[in-house]
Design a protein around this motif. Structure first.
Motif, PDB file in Angstrom:
ATOM      1  N   VAL A  73      49.303  70.715  -8.442  1.00  0.00           N
ATOM      2  CA  VAL A  73      49.359  70.442  -9.875  1.00  0.00           C
ATOM      3  C   VAL A  73      50.629  71.040 -10.473  1.00  0.00           C
ATOM      4  CG1 VAL A  73      46.857  70.305 -10.107  1.00  0.00           C
ATOM      5  CG2 VAL A  73      48.000  72.512 -10.445  1.00  0.00           C
ATOM      6  N   GLU A  74      51.053  70.467 -11.587  1.00  0.00           N
ATOM      7  CA  GLU A  74      52.298  70.870 -12.247  1.00  0.00           C
ATOM      8  C   GLU A  74      52.053  71.072 -13.738  1.00  0.00           C
ATOM      9  OE1 GLU A  74      55.957  68.504 -11.455  1.00  0.00           O
ATOM     10  OE2 GLU A  74      55.961  68.176 -13.632  1.00  0.00           O
ATOM     11  N   ARG A  75      52.683  72.087 -14.307  1.00  0.00           N
ATOM     12  CA  ARG A  75      52.642  72.317 -15.749  1.00  0.00           C
ATOM     13  C   ARG A  75      53.866  73.146 -16.141  1.00  0.00           C
ATOM     14  NH1 ARG A  75      49.105  75.842 -18.917  1.00  0.00           N
ATOM     15  NH2 ARG A  75      51.146  76.277 -19.841  1.00  0.00           N
ATOM     16  N   GLU A  76      54.084  73.297 -17.451  1.00  0.00           N
ATOM     17  CA  GLU A  76      55.172  74.154 -17.918  1.00  0.00           C
ATOM     18  C   GLU A  76      54.910  75.596 -17.487  1.00  0.00           C
ATOM     19  OE1 GLU A  76      55.785  73.818 -22.058  1.00  0.00           O
ATOM     20  OE2 GLU A  76      56.435  71.713 -21.990  1.00  0.00           O
ATOM     21  N   TYR A  77      55.997  76.315 -17.173  1.00  0.00           N
ATOM     22  CA  TYR A  77      55.853  77.662 -16.645  1.00  0.00           C
ATOM     23  C   TYR A  77      55.283  78.618 -17.692  1.00  0.00           C
ATOM     24  CZ  TYR A  77      56.834  82.146 -14.487  1.00  0.00           C
ATOM     25  OH  TYR A  77      56.705  83.400 -13.957  1.00  0.00           O
ATOM     26  N   ASP A  78      54.329  79.424 -17.246  1.00  0.00           N
ATOM     27  CA  ASP A  78      53.741  80.470 -18.077  1.00  0.00           C
ATOM     28  C   ASP A  78      53.446  81.645 -17.154  1.00  0.00           C
ATOM     29  OD1 ASP A  78      52.239  82.193 -19.597  1.00  0.00           O
ATOM     30  OD2 ASP A  78      50.861  80.672 -20.373  1.00  0.00           O
ATOM     31  N   GLU A  79      54.245  82.720 -17.262  1.00  0.00           N
ATOM     32  CA  GLU A  79      54.094  83.842 -16.334  1.00  0.00           C
ATOM     33  C   GLU A  79      52.699  84.479 -16.401  1.00  0.00           C
ATOM     34  OE1 GLU A  79      56.853  86.909 -17.184  1.00  0.00           O
ATOM     35  OE2 GLU A  79      56.199  87.204 -19.268  1.00  0.00           O
TER      36      GLU A  79
END
Length: 436
Positions: A406-412
């Motif tokens: 799965v892919e999403r915007e980066y969120d540390e």
């Protein structure tokens, strides 16, 4: 006896080739060296000690190992060089003859590395320490963390199967394992360190229990009760050892992922006999059907070898049709490579390289279609994803329990976190589903 004070403030560089089991064992070697004062070299630092853990599954793997050894020696001038792994066990003199190699450790010696370091004195020629295959008996626990979020727990080593194409039993010895109790303790340590996912790895993990009188099913049941671990994945397991009760347990377990990796090697019964495999296509089909009956959304990865001796055009086509008919998710396609001292060399008919390449492409195309179809079948569904450290173009990635990327915007804040997600459309590369 080696004076351990010589290791203080020394830097070590590690290189691992081959399977995840090798990575787990390199991690164990690294821990041994760290306990006597050796620190892992950072990027740009010249190491005092180099450890190369090798593979020998194909002729290309052998070549890659030799190149890797020479590069490590060149990049770390003056370093004490240790080479171990399957290639080191099978062809120790070849490696010992490489200028700059100091010591070659076989399968029985590699996880007691400090005992062989001889105060880090450089040698004119590499010293060889190996044991005959029948004397490789020790099981040494190993657990490694990859550069994402998974841990790889070695539960078994060695193999008693002696398939006609394979050198692994000669490189790693007979089947052996740790106890269920000791492996549960290692899983508890992973949980205490914040680990969320463990992959159970070995050479022939379904054969677990040869040295302890236990079974792989016993291990699976015990690990399922370890608090803090979100999920386990079972790495490659022989179809004849993947029992229906294990499949049923996974279908109802708290932590075992609906993800199976099963070696088929050939979809032709005639070729399976030449390979000396312990199952036929009917049994393999039964396992796939049972999995899909109990776990309709399970990911099933399958290993296949193309171009083995005896694989005629007719047999390959028979195998292709069988593979096409299976409800599986992905193929891992390997091209047959002749290995010295294997029984396969006695089979008359050899496949030429061009035909091997063409057959590989046919199966890789099938794999691409099946993986895309599986991903499309998951769109719109709710799953649990474990997010990884990997960042690319401000995107982060993870895997669902049934191994959908799965892919999403980066969120540390999501790294190493299991989160409920809804699977959306395919990304532009066709490699992951974008979260809704």
């Amino acid at each position: 006896m080696t004076d351990n004070t010589i290791f203080e403030n020394k830097l070590a560089a590690y290189l691992t080739l081959g399977c995840k089991l090798n990575f787990a064992e390199t991690s164990a070697i690294g821990k041994q060296l760290s306990q006597v004062g050796v620190r892992k070299a950072r990027a740009g630092e010249i190491a005092h000690i180099c450890v190369i853990n090798t593979c020998s599954v194909t002729e290309f793997a052998d070549k890659k190992c030799r190149q890797a050894v020479r590069k490590m020696i060149k990049d770390n001038p003056g370093a004490y060089v240790i080479v171990t792994g399957c290639y080191a066990q099978l062809k120790p003199e070849d490696i010992a003859g490489i200028e700059g190699v100091d010591i070659v450790l076989g399968a029985e010696q590699k996880l007691d590395v400090v005992a062989y370091l001889d105060e880090l004195k450089k040698k004119d020629k590499g010293a060889v320490h190996t044991s005959k295959t029948n004397n490789i008996r020790t099981f040494v626990p190993s657990c490694s963390k990859d550069d994402r979020t998974r841990y790889f727990l070695k539960v078994q080593d060695g193999c008693d199967y002696f398939c006609s194409f394979c050198t692994i039993p000669f490189a790693r010895g007979r089947s052996r394992n740790g106890t269920v109790e000791s492996l549960v303790k290692q899983a508890e340590e992973v949980a205490a360190n914040g680990g969320k996912e463990i992959v159970l790895t070995g050479v022939n993990i379904g054969d677990f229990g040869k040295t302890t009188g236990e079974t792989f099913f016993d291990l699976v049941k015990a690990l399922d009760n370890v608090e803090g671990i979100a999920r386990y994945r079972i790495s490659s397991i022989e179809p004849n050892l993947l029992t229906d009760e294990i499949i049923d347990f996974v279908a109802h377990s708290k932590r075992f992922a609906p993800h199976f990796h099963i070696p088929l090697q050939s979809g032709s019964d005639a070729v399976l006999k030449l390979m000396r495999r312990k199952y036929d296509t009917a049994l393999f089909r039964h396992k796939v059907e049972i999995i899909k009956q109990k776990l309709p959304h399970a990911f099933i990865g399958v290993d296949v070898i193309v171009g083995t001796r005896g694989e005629t055009d007719e047999y390959f086509e028979e195998g292709r049709r069988f593979i096409e008919s299976l409800d599986i998710s992905q193929l891992h396609v390997f091209t047959y490579s002749e290995r010295p001292n294997t029984q396969a060399l006695k089979i008359d008919f050899a496949v030429d390289p061009r035909t091997k390449h063409a057959r590989s492409k046919v199966l890789l195309d099938i794999s691409d279609r099946k993986l895309r179809d599986f991903y499309l079948s998951q769109q719109g569904l709710l799953r649990k994803a474990l997010f990884e450290h990997t960042v690319h173009d401000n995107k982060m990635y993870g895997f669902t329990e049934n191994y959908v990327k799965v892919e999403r915007e980066y969120d540390e804040n999501l790294v190493n976190i299991v989160r409920d997600v809804k699977l959306g459309r395919m990304n532009l590369e066709g490699t992951a589903l974008i979260l809704q």
